[in-house]
Design an enzyme around this catalytic site. Structure first.
Site, short mmCIF file in Angstrom:
data_model
loop_
_atom_site.label_atom_id
_atom_site.label_comp_id
_atom_site.label_asym_id
_atom_site.label_seq_id
_atom_site.Cartn_x
_atom_site.Cartn_y
_atom_site.Cartn_z
N ASP A 221 0.87 -1.16 0.00
CA ASP A 221 0.00 0.00 0.00
C ASP A 221 0.91 1.22 0.00
O ASP A 221 2.10 1.12 0.26
CB ASP A 221 -0.94 -0.01 1.23
CG ASP A 221 -2.13 0.95 1.02
OD1 ASP A 221 -2.10 1.76 0.07
OD2 ASP A 221 -3.08 0.88 1.81
C1 BGC Z 1 -5.03 3.36 0.13
C2 BGC Z 1 -5.18 2.33 -0.97
C3 BGC Z 1 -5.09 3.02 -2.31
C4 BGC Z 1 -3.74 3.75 -2.40
C5 BGC Z 1 -3.53 4.46 -3.73
C6 BGC Z 1 -3.78 4.22 -0.05
O1 BGC Z 1 -3.77 5.26 0.86
O2 BGC Z 1 -4.98 2.72 1.37
O3 BGC Z 1 -6.41 1.68 -0.85
O4 BGC Z 1 -5.23 2.08 -3.34
O5 BGC Z 1 -3.71 4.73 -1.36
O6 BGC Z 1 -4.36 5.53 -3.87
#
Ligand code: BGC
Length: 729
Positions: A252
């Site tokens: 993530d």
């Molecule tokens: C979120 C993810 C997301 C990623 C990209 C993160 O902060 O937890 O779910 O896909 O950002 O935007």
């Protein structure tokens, strides 16, 4: 290094690496320098690249080796890209999709988002989000599916299959036990092994087995101590060793942590990527703290993904995003109360339509799952285009209020998460206004709205529990309309459960419409008018009171300390660790959601699987036989009412203890009928493997299927099964 950012608008027909592509990966890998390998496993900041605006991340393209860059974009309810020439479709939120209990329809949603992604040049969509709804206050529950791992895992598998059939990779997230937003970057989820296996890992395991997602996202949080992103047992031993996963694992969107440890643990791609991580990897290989074979393994997987996506060709399927979004919304709406068949309404009725959400209807939530879809059809517009006569004075009043409130951010309170649009405080209504309405309108409809989003959990006051203004409106309308022999319907335009026990007796009808995507008003009008018969069933329990749920105290429900989303945050072990903030004990074990309610006999507001229809169904001819390692079950469902309708059927098991504690009922399979005309019936078949019936024995660290009597119950509502059959193992 020259970076290539060409985009690929082609669609894959094939999934999985062929021998030919294996050779190609091997050939390219053999030519790569250490720096090129390190660059490939570290994302490249999209701000430097000519990619669709809003792209969340990209893989590094290396021109000289013919390695194209791949764009990654959110998210689960439609593309979170900035609209340039056109906006993207907003689909219903996760709980609305899972309320359909319709895997075929959810597959179409995945396919439709995949098609939009392919057309926009996106290779991987960062979806679906399949964390368990452990607690109704988790801010991101609206992205997730259910409190039940089977309902979640099966529907998410359908979504992934649909998306990948369009040649776009899905990214199943967030692996694992990422069930609260408060301090999500450092929080330690302390989960027992049995609950981890049976509840929190199970939907991921189902997805890997049934849909082979091209990518999986490792989560921000810690799990029983270490970060999940540095947990080799989770990312390699279990995910790949036990489940046979061979796709890409990406982090993530984390800042630099322990780079070499992240690769060693089993991440193949570090997103969003920083130059210093490239250096970290090169240093680690050179000083021997990271074996080059481990880096090569990650490089192979990223190359495999990149080639699979870039080599694909357009599919020929016809998906129509607006139609898919609307259909999913219609099937996901849940009718919770319908006293004296107040619904459906006849279009000749004049409606006192109240509540800000009736005019400023919410389609989706905040954060990575937000979709800039251009517009959301409001409930008012939807009802009006169905011919309903909406009270003009109310419409004028709310129109002015929304204009005024949107210009004054001070009118927002809790509902502002981070990204996305605000939601306004409810507008108080005077007794005389409500009494006048009751004189001139045939029926009252009040919409209650709740939003939530990333980085912030929901709270109890004025959120799970209604605000005083909302309570006053419901009781005022109830009194005024009932005094005239007229009815009141409440529409819940919500991200998740709210308290209903204290007010549901005051109203005649309740429809939970969730955040149903951009065609909200159309779907709601179809249900209210009876054009569509409601068939949604709750994918989570709605407690009478928040403190009735298992583990209620083990969640930051009263947290009002600092909130930080700084992805570089590190836990501070120099001070005592704060319960529910620095760590959260999953004290309820496997007794999450309905597993607790049905086992403890505690009273529940609206149970898992609950939902009404304008028709009725009977169940007959239930059977179960054991063949080999599978239990095959059948049940006949007949529409016994006078309207066409669909019925969702769950198969719950009551399993013998076999030395382990077991919940009174657990969902093992489910299906939905086709649209059945009055009198028509359909035979539904289910297949459940012995492994699906197993529980995880922590002491032996293995799955165990106890021998003895298994009672299988048919019916959606977990508290009111319609028929049961017994099989002995
Ligand atoms: C979120 C993810 C997301 C990623 C990209 C993160 O902060 O937890 O779910 O896909 O950002 O935007």
């Amino acid at each position: 290094m020259k970076l290539l950012f060409s985009l690929f608008l082609t669609i894959a027909l094939s999934v999985g690496l062929t021998a030919k592509s294996d050779d190609r990966v091997g050939d390219v890998l053999a030519k790569m320098s250490l720096e090129q390998k390190a660059r490939l496993v570290v994302g490249y900041p999209p701000v430097y690249a000519n990619v669709p605006p809003g792209t969340a991340g990209i893989t590094c393209g290396i021109d000289s080796l013919g390695i194209p860059a791949i764009c990654l974009a959110d998210g689960p309810m439609g593309l979170r890209l900035r609209p340039v020439n056109h906006s993207f479709t907003a689909y219903p939120i996760g709980p609305c999709l899972s309320s359909t209990w319709n895997a075929e329809l959810v597959e179409q949603v995945g396919q439709s988002i995949g098609r939009e992604a392919a057309e926009a040049g996106i290779g991987v969509v960062l979806a679906p989000g399949i964390n368990m709804m452990r607690n109704p206050l988790c801010g991101r529950n609206f992205e997730y599916y259910s409190e039940d791992p089977v309902l979640c895992g099966e529907l998410a598998s359908a979504y992934v299959k649909g998306m990948q059939s369009e040649g776009v990779g899905a990214c199943v997230k967030h692996f694992a036990a990422n069930n609260q937003e408060t301090m999500r970057i450092i929080g330690d989820s302390r989960v027992g092994e049995r609950a981890l296996r049976e509840i929190y890992l199970r939907p991921f395991e189902i997805c890997v087995e049934k849909a082979a997602p091209w990518t999986i996202m490792s989560s921000y949080n810690r799990l029983n101590g270490p970060w999940t992103q540095e947990n080799r047992e989770l990312l390699t031993d279990i995910l790949r060793g036990e489940w046979g996963y061979d796709g890409v694992v990406m982090t993530d969107w984390t800042s630099r942590r322990h780079t070499a440890a992240q690769i060693y643990a089993g991440n193949d791609l570090l997103e969003p990527g920083e130059d210093i991580q490239v250096q970290d990897i090169m240093d680690a290989v050179q000083n021997g703290t990271l074996a080059e074979e481990d880096l090569d393994t990650a490089v192979r997987r990223v190359l495999g993904l990149v080639f699979k996506i870039s080599d694909t060709e357009h599919g020929t399927s016809v998906v129509e995003p607006a139609g898919v979004s609307l259909e999913a919304a219609r099937e996901g709406l849940v009718l919770l109360k319908n006293e004296d068949n107040v619904l459906p309404l006849s279009a000749s009725q004049s409606v006192a339509l109240l509540g800000v959400g009736s005019y400023d209807t919410r389609g989706t939530g905040h954060g990575a799952a937000n979709v800039e879809c251009g517009y959301v059809v409001s409930i008012a517009d939807g009802l009006e285009s169905h011919g309903f006569d909406i009270d003009k004075e109310s419409r004028g009043l709310y129109g002015l209020y929304v204009d005024f409130a949107s210009a004054d951010q001070n009118l927002n309170h809790w509902k502002y998460a981070h990204v996305g649009e605000p939601l306004y405080d409810e507008l108080p209504l005077s007794d005389s206004f409500m009494s006048n309405l009751a004189s001139r309108c045939d029926i009252a409809m009040f919409t209650l709205s709740r939003m939530s989003g990333e980085q912030k959990d929901r709270v109890l006051e004025d959120d799970f529990y209604l605000s005083n203004t909302e309570r006053n409106i419901i009781s005022g309308l109830s009194e005024a309309f009932h005094a005239k022999g007229k009815k009141l319907i409440v529409v819940l335009n919500v991200c998740g459960p709210v308290e209903t026990a204290s007010w549901k007796g005051l109203v005649d009808g309740i429809i939970c419409v969730w955040l149903p995507g951009q065609y909200a008003g159309r779907a709601i009008a179809d249900i209210v008018s009876g054009t569509v018969n409601p068939s949604g069933r709750l994918p989570m329990s709605w407690p009478v009171d928040y403190f009735d749920i298992a583990g209620a105290e083990d969640f930051p429900y009263d947290y009002d300390g600092p909130r930080s989303n700084d992805a570089s945050l590190k836990p501070d072990f120099s001070r005592p660790q704060i319960r529910n903030v620095d760590y959260t004990d999953y004290s309820e074990g496997i007794y999450v959601g309905y597993r607790y309610f049905v086992s403890s006999g505690k009273c529940i507001g609206f149970p898992f699987g609950y939902g009404l229809s304008y028709t009725s169904f009977s169940y007959s001819a239930a059977s179960a036989t054991l063949r080999g390692d599978k239990v095959r079950l059948k049940v006949r469902v007949t529409n016994t009412g006078d309207r066409s309708g669909k019925e969702s059927v769950g198969v719950y098991v009551h399993a013998p203890m076999g030395g382990l504690d077991k919940p009174a009922r657990e969902l093992k399979s489910f299906a939905k009928t086709r649209l059945l005309s009055p009198g028509e019936s359909q035979l539904l078949s289910f297949e459940i493997s012995l492994r699906d019936l197993a529980s995880f024995n922590e002491a032996a660290s293995e799955w165990e299927t106890a021998s003895g009597k298994y009672e299988f119950f048919f019916g959606a509502d977990v508290t009111r099964p319609k028929l049961s059959v017994v099989v002995r193992l």
